[in-house]
Design a protein around this motif. Structure first.
Motif, PDB file in Angstrom:
ATOM      1  N   GLN A 175      41.136 -35.517 -66.023  1.00 14.14           N
ATOM      2  CA  GLN A 175      42.646 -35.033 -66.445  1.00 14.14           C
ATOM      3  C   GLN A 175      43.039 -35.240 -65.302  1.00 14.14           C
ATOM      4  OE1 GLN A 175      44.360 -35.721 -69.546  1.00 14.14           O
ATOM      5  NE2 GLN A 175      41.884 -36.177 -69.922  1.00 14.14           N
TER       6      GLN A 175
ATOM      7  N   GLN B   1      43.643 -26.495 -70.208  1.00 14.64           N
ATOM      8  CA  GLN B   1      43.045 -27.332 -71.019  1.00 14.64           C
ATOM      9  C   GLN B   1      43.402 -27.037 -71.673  1.00 14.64           C
ATOM     10  OE1 GLN B   1      38.383 -27.376 -70.571  1.00 14.64           O
ATOM     11  NE2 GLN B   1      38.609 -29.875 -70.110  1.00 14.64           N
ATOM     12  N   ASP B   2      43.000 -28.437 -73.544  1.00 11.44           N
ATOM     13  CA  ASP B   2      43.553 -28.067 -74.303  1.00 11.44           C
ATOM     14  C   ASP B   2      41.581 -29.040 -75.245  1.00 11.44           C
ATOM     15  OD1 ASP B   2      44.217 -30.457 -74.332  1.00 11.44           O
ATOM     16  OD2 ASP B   2      46.208 -29.612 -74.838  1.00 11.44           O
ATOM     17  N   LEU B   3      42.090 -28.677 -76.580  1.00 13.74           N
ATOM     18  CA  LEU B   3      40.797 -29.496 -76.905  1.00 13.74           C
ATOM     19  C   LEU B   3      41.149 -31.458 -77.086  1.00 13.74           C
ATOM     20  CD1 LEU B   3      38.242 -29.096 -78.329  1.00 13.74           C
ATOM     21  CD2 LEU B   3      39.753 -28.901 -80.270  1.00 13.74           C
ATOM     22  N   SER B   4      42.172 -31.893 -77.359  1.00 14.62           N
ATOM     23  CA  SER B   4      42.663 -33.165 -76.787  1.00 14.62           C
ATOM     24  C   SER B   4      42.277 -33.324 -75.739  1.00 14.62           C
ATOM     25  CB  SER B   4      44.151 -32.909 -77.224  1.00 14.62           C
ATOM     26  OG  SER B   4      44.617 -34.352 -76.725  1.00 14.62           O
ATOM     27  N   SER B   5      42.442 -32.858 -74.926  1.00 17.01           N
ATOM     28  CA  SER B   5      42.048 -33.210 -73.278  1.00 17.01           C
ATOM     29  C   SER B   5      41.093 -33.203 -72.845  1.00 17.01           C
ATOM     30  CB  SER B   5      43.103 -32.230 -72.032  1.00 17.01           C
ATOM     31  OG  SER B   5      41.961 -31.098 -71.722  1.00 17.01           O
ATOM     32  N   TRP B   6      40.298 -32.250 -73.688  1.00 20.67           N
ATOM     33  CA  TRP B   6      39.257 -32.466 -73.291  1.00 20.67           C
ATOM     34  C   TRP B   6      37.502 -33.383 -74.334  1.00 20.67           C
ATOM     35  CZ3 TRP B   6      34.617 -31.419 -70.704  1.00 20.67           C
ATOM     36  CH2 TRP B   6      34.002 -31.159 -71.176  1.00 20.67           C
ATOM     37  N   THR B   7      39.043 -33.926 -75.199  1.00 20.13           N
ATOM     38  CA  THR B   7      38.102 -34.831 -75.729  1.00 20.13           C
ATOM     39  C   THR B   7      37.904 -36.021 -74.920  1.00 20.13           C
ATOM     40  OG1 THR B   7      38.285 -33.576 -78.001  1.00 20.13           O
ATOM     41  CG2 THR B   7      37.498 -36.063 -78.106  1.00 20.13           C
ATOM     42  N   GLU B   8      39.433 -36.383 -74.158  1.00 18.87           N
ATOM     43  CA  GLU B   8      39.568 -37.239 -73.977  1.00 18.87           C
ATOM     44  C   GLU B   8      39.006 -37.539 -72.313  1.00 18.87           C
ATOM     45  OE1 GLU B   8      43.072 -39.660 -71.394  1.00 18.87           O
ATOM     46  OE2 GLU B   8      44.146 -37.922 -73.116  1.00 18.87           O
TER      47      GLU B   8
ATOM     48  N   GLN C 183      35.542 -38.964 -73.416  1.00 20.01           N
ATOM     49  CA  GLN C 183      35.328 -40.382 -74.068  1.00 20.01           C
ATOM     50  C   GLN C 183      35.889 -41.240 -73.419  1.00 20.01           C
ATOM     51  OE1 GLN C 183      39.076 -39.616 -77.031  1.00 20.01           O
ATOM     52  NE2 GLN C 183      37.649 -39.963 -78.494  1.00 20.01           N
TER      53      GLN C 183
ATOM     54  N   GLN D  31      32.738 -30.263 -79.885  1.00 21.29           N
ATOM     55  CA  GLN D  31      33.202 -31.588 -79.486  1.00 21.29           C
ATOM     56  C   GLN D  31      31.967 -32.469 -78.789  1.00 21.29           C
ATOM     57  OE1 GLN D  31      35.873 -31.920 -81.779  1.00 21.29           O
ATOM     58  NE2 GLN D  31      37.083 -33.243 -80.189  1.00 21.29           N
TER      59      GLN D  31
END
Length: 383
Positions: free
Chosen positions: A131, A173-180, A183, A229
């Motif tokens: 990110q 950082q949030d859960l969505s950016s970490w997951t992205e 991936q 995650q």
């Protein structure tokens, strides 16, 4: 089962284009004169240490160039250093693990081909995040596209065995950016991932920003969600956890670091590098400028010496060993130190077992899944 590695050789390269906001490691700015002086000094240190009887007859199985940013050195220099090491010390392993840490934007296909050709066979790529905003918060000098290009170049030049570093718990950082980030990295099929929770070290620029309230660290609940995650995505992809922060396909575990976690012997070169053997450590002078003046070969290549008494060495070995998912092998550790783990820690172990933080199975003591989440707290009980 992770194989037991032999002793390793570590080379510390202290240069960075720009020091990251969170970093407390020994490093210095990159200039051509400083690099030239460092190369001469570390070459002299290697040549000096190969005459020392303690290391002369030891058989090494891994070599690791870390930093700093080792890939800031010209490939010719890196190749000359690794070849000097292989000529100077006994490395009988048919295929020694020879690793180098690299940062995106410091290598290209041509330089990676040269490194591969002279003996390097494992890369550790300091991506940290996929990110752009998070990279800026960390003070990284590369962008997302450069990270992608570096992972692609690694595979294109024959480095099948490459690892990627990522951080979670980054301010903003949030859960969505970490997951992205997870991936995106997994899409490039690295054989190894090192996933670290950001630690805000005292005295760093990031610590000052956090103290002023200009950066806010994610709360504990969010960090735990990020940790969950990790296995959700890595296990189905085929990567297995073998240490608190490290995952790999079977056979691709970092052998060099496994030796550290087993508290084995290792020989270090460069400013602040540590050497260790049977409870004694030798610490090279940390100031890069002083090292470059040739002080790295004072006192038989070291600046300070530290000797651990047998019990202290035993306790340290237990604590570090618990970082590994396999934990510690009770019988072999007992033979190594002449001390029983179960007897020595008889006041500690029952309580940890009762709370489900450790397990004892098949002759091993290891952290439970629950214990892994609070590993530092559990390991502190074994100090």
């Amino acid at each position: 089962m992770v194989s037991v590695p032999g002793p390793g050789i570590y080379v510390h390269v202290p240069f960075c284009r720009q020091k990251c906001r969170y970093c407390s490691f020994v490093s210095r700015g990159y200039t051509s004169s400083a690099v030239r002086d460092y190369f001469q000094a570390v070459t002299a240190q290697i040549r000096h240490m190969r005459t020392c009887r303690s290391w002369k007859n030891m058989e090494f199985s891994t070599v690791f160039f870390g930093g700093g940013t080792p890939s800031l050195l010209a490939p010719d220099m890196l190749c000359e250093l690794v070849q000097l090491i292989l000529r100077s010390f006994r490395v009988p392993c048919r295929q020694p693990e020879i690793s180098i840490e690299i940062n995106p934007a410091t290598v290209n296909v041509q330089s990676l081909k040269q490194l591969r050709g002279c003996g390097f066979n494992r890369l550790s790529i300091g991506v940290q995040s996929m990110q752009a905003v998070e990279l800026a918060v960390l003070g990284r000098v590369h962008g997302v596209q450069e990270a992608i290009q570096t992972m692609q170049a690694a595979r294109a030049t024959g480095f099948e065995n490459y690892s990627v570093d990522l951080m979670y718990g980054i301010p903003g950082q949030d859960l969505s950016s970490w997951t992205e980030s997870l991936q995106q990295v997994l899409a490039h099929h690295p054989r190894h991932l090192s996933l670290y929770e950001l630690t805000v070290e005292e005295g760093t620029p990031m610590a000052e920003l956090v103290e002023r309230g200009q950066l806010v660290i994610p709360d504990e609940e969010l960090v735990l969600s990020m940790m969950e995650q990790i296995e959700k995505y890595l296990i189905p992809a085929g990567l297995q956890r073998y240490e608190i922060s490290n995952y790999a396909f079977p056979g691709y575990e970092c052998r060099h670091n496994c030796n550290y976690w087993r508290n084995g012997s290792y020989l270090g070169f460069g400013p602040s590098a540590v050497s260790a053997h049977q409870g004694t450590r030798w610490i090279t002078i940390s100031d890069p400028a002083a090292f470059n003046r040739g002080l790295g070969i004072a006192q038989d290549g070291t600046w300070e010496e530290e000797h651990l008494e047998q019990e202290a060495y035993f306790r340290e070995t237990v604590m570090i060993g618990l970082r590994m998912v396999q934990g510690i092998e009770l019988e072999s550790l007992g033979k190594r130190f002449g001390l029983s783990v179960l007897d020595y820690y008889k006041e500690v172990i029952p309580g940890l077992l009762k709370h489900g933080l450790i397990k004892i199975e098949e002759g091993r003591l290891f952290l439970s899944r629950k214990g892994m989440q609070v590993a530092n707290m559990v390991m502190a009980e074994f100090v």
